[in-house]
Enzyme design. Structure first.
Site, PDB file in Angstrom:
ATOM      1  N   ARG A 147      -6.648  -0.863  -7.533  1.00 23.14           N
ATOM      2  CA  ARG A 147      -6.997   0.262  -6.325  1.00 23.14           C
ATOM      3  C   ARG A 147      -7.264   1.795  -6.981  1.00 23.14           C
ATOM      4  O   ARG A 147      -6.232   2.388  -7.410  1.00 23.14           O
ATOM      5  CB  ARG A 147      -5.571   0.521  -5.418  1.00 23.14           C
ATOM      6  N   ASP A 185      -1.931   9.891  -1.892  1.00 27.16           N
ATOM      7  CA  ASP A 185      -2.274   8.897  -3.017  1.00 27.16           C
ATOM      8  C   ASP A 185      -2.698   9.778  -4.405  1.00 27.16           C
ATOM      9  O   ASP A 185      -2.242   9.029  -5.331  1.00 27.16           O
ATOM     10  CB  ASP A 185      -3.368   8.065  -2.390  1.00 27.16           C
ATOM     11  N   ASN A 242      -5.576  11.877   0.490  1.00 28.99           N
ATOM     12  CA  ASN A 242      -4.647  11.095   1.606  1.00 28.99           C
ATOM     13  C   ASN A 242      -5.575  10.072   2.228  1.00 28.99           C
ATOM     14  O   ASN A 242      -6.727   9.967   2.343  1.00 28.99           O
ATOM     15  CB  ASN A 242      -3.807  11.893   1.999  1.00 28.99           C
ATOM     16  N   ARG A 266       0.712  -1.104   0.028  1.00 27.27           N
ATOM     17  CA  ARG A 266       0.100   0.063   0.083  1.00 27.27           C
ATOM     18  C   ARG A 266       0.902   1.210  -0.099  1.00 27.27           C
ATOM     19  O   ARG A 266       1.994   1.137   0.240  1.00 27.27           O
ATOM     20  CB  ARG A 266      -0.861   0.056   1.185  1.00 27.27           C
ATOM     21  N   GLY A 267       0.229   2.445  -0.301  1.00 21.00           N
ATOM     22  CA  GLY A 267       0.989   3.649  -0.313  1.00 21.00           C
ATOM     23  C   GLY A 267       1.302   3.794  -1.944  1.00 21.00           C
ATOM     24  O   GLY A 267       1.528   2.960  -2.763  1.00 21.00           O
TER      25      GLY A 267
END
Length: 352
Positions: free
Chosen positions: A93, A243, A253, A49-50
């Protein structure tokens, strides 16, 4: 092998390898991926993630898909052969713009590379994306460290939210890259307050663990303690990642970031956002157009696998929120800094 290798190519296994961040901090487990579908599942299930790390994982997902297809025989038309796998990755995502950015960087190579060279060329590009991200993080760390306040009476205290560190990037980190650089510049005279970040606990599980690996003084709080600490003068600055950044400087974010920005403004505390230019979506005019992922209710009703909410209760679980540019003191990227960011200042960063 580094403990912070979140998405890399494993030469021994001839496939992609990701650190399973769902198991941290209790276990360090690596998982292996040999197709785009497998990689998309890993991204969707938050093994990684990130936004920058997702971009790297996506690039390696394209590379492993090409390698898988090549074993069956070199396709006559690579773009057609890769279409399904790349579409699967794209949908994994929706908020993290680096995912789409990585796909759009890899796609032209399917047309311009000789067919027998495509798998190796895609792997080279995935490696390049990873190395560029590490360099980018170190550059923004240097830019951001120069902005952070110092305190002659006590260590400087920086609050951060979620995890925007080496675990969220190819290495070093965006927000935590700024903190790492400042920690060095201030000769260790710096403390970090890490918000636990409900419901997935990235701050508690990942940020606290990551900073402790680097021996940076870190205090963990629950998200709803932040305002009280700010009101008591215990926070000197807030640094977060992102993000997706809209063209006008609005920032998506992890959920709870907007709340921190409002609190920081109320208490005259500088609020910084650190992200690479690959996270800026110039095709997205404002934060209103950023798609916000809604995740499973189980993430809210359960904690570490144990139910903590009344059975049958309704749940909302948006994974991100949008912080308006007007609440941001400065946007930090690898090219420099945009103070009080707006559309013109964001655009100028691309011209440096």
């Amino acid at each position: 092998m580094s403990i912070f290798d979140v998405a890399v190519w494993d030469e021994a296994e001839h496939c992609a390898r990701m650190l399973d961040q769902r198991r941290l901090p209790n276990e360090v487990v690596n998982l292996y991926y040999r197709s785009a579908a497998e990689m998309a599942d890993g991204i969707r299930d938050m093994v990684v993630r990130g936004a920058p790390a997702i971009g790297c994982a996506c690039a390696y997902g394209v590379a492993v898909e090409a390698k898988r297809l090549a074993k069956q025989g070199i396709p006559s038309h690579w773009p057609t052969a890769m279409a399904e796998g790349m579409a699967t990755l794209r949908q994994s995502r929706p908020t993290a713009v680096n995912l789409t950015w990585a796909l759009e960087r890899m796609a032209p190579l399917l047309e311009t590379t000789p067919p027998h060279e495509v798998p190796q060329r895609l792997l080279q590009e995935a490696h390049a994306i990873r190395e560029e991200d590490i360099a980018s993080c170190r550059a923004m760390g240097a830019h951001g460290a120069a902005l952070l306040p110092t305190n002659s009476q006590r260590p400087t205290v920086i609050m951060t939210h979620c995890n925007a560190g080496a675990l969220a990037t190819a290495g070093y980190g965006t927000a935590l890259g700024v903190i790492r650089a400042a920690h060095t510049a201030q000769q260790g005279n710096l403390r970090v307050i890490a918000n636990e970040t409900r419901p997935y606990l990235q701050g508690a599980r990942l940020t606290a663990w990551e900073l402790l690996q680097d021996h940076i003084d870190t205090t963990l709080i629950t998200d709803n303690m932040a305002g009280w600490l700010m009101a008591n003068g215990e926070v000197d600055a807030v640094v977060v990642g992102s993000d997706r950044v809209a063209a006008n400087g609005d920032v998506a974010n992890k959920i709870g970031t907007y709340t921190l920005a409002v609190l920081a403004r109320r208490h005259d505390i500088p609020f910084f956002v650190a992200a690479p230019l690959s996270t800026v979506d110039l095709r997205c005019p404002t934060g209103r157009e950023i798609p916000i992922e809604e995740r499973s209710a189980n993430e809210v009703t359960h904690c570490m696998g144990i139910r903590s909410a009344a059975d049958g209760v309704k749940v909302r679980n948006p994974a991100f929120d949008v912080t308006p540019a007007e609440l941001i003191t400065a946007f930090i990227c690898e090219k420099g800094v945009a103070k009080a960011p707006d559309q013109e200042k964001i655009a100028k960063l691309f011209q440096i």
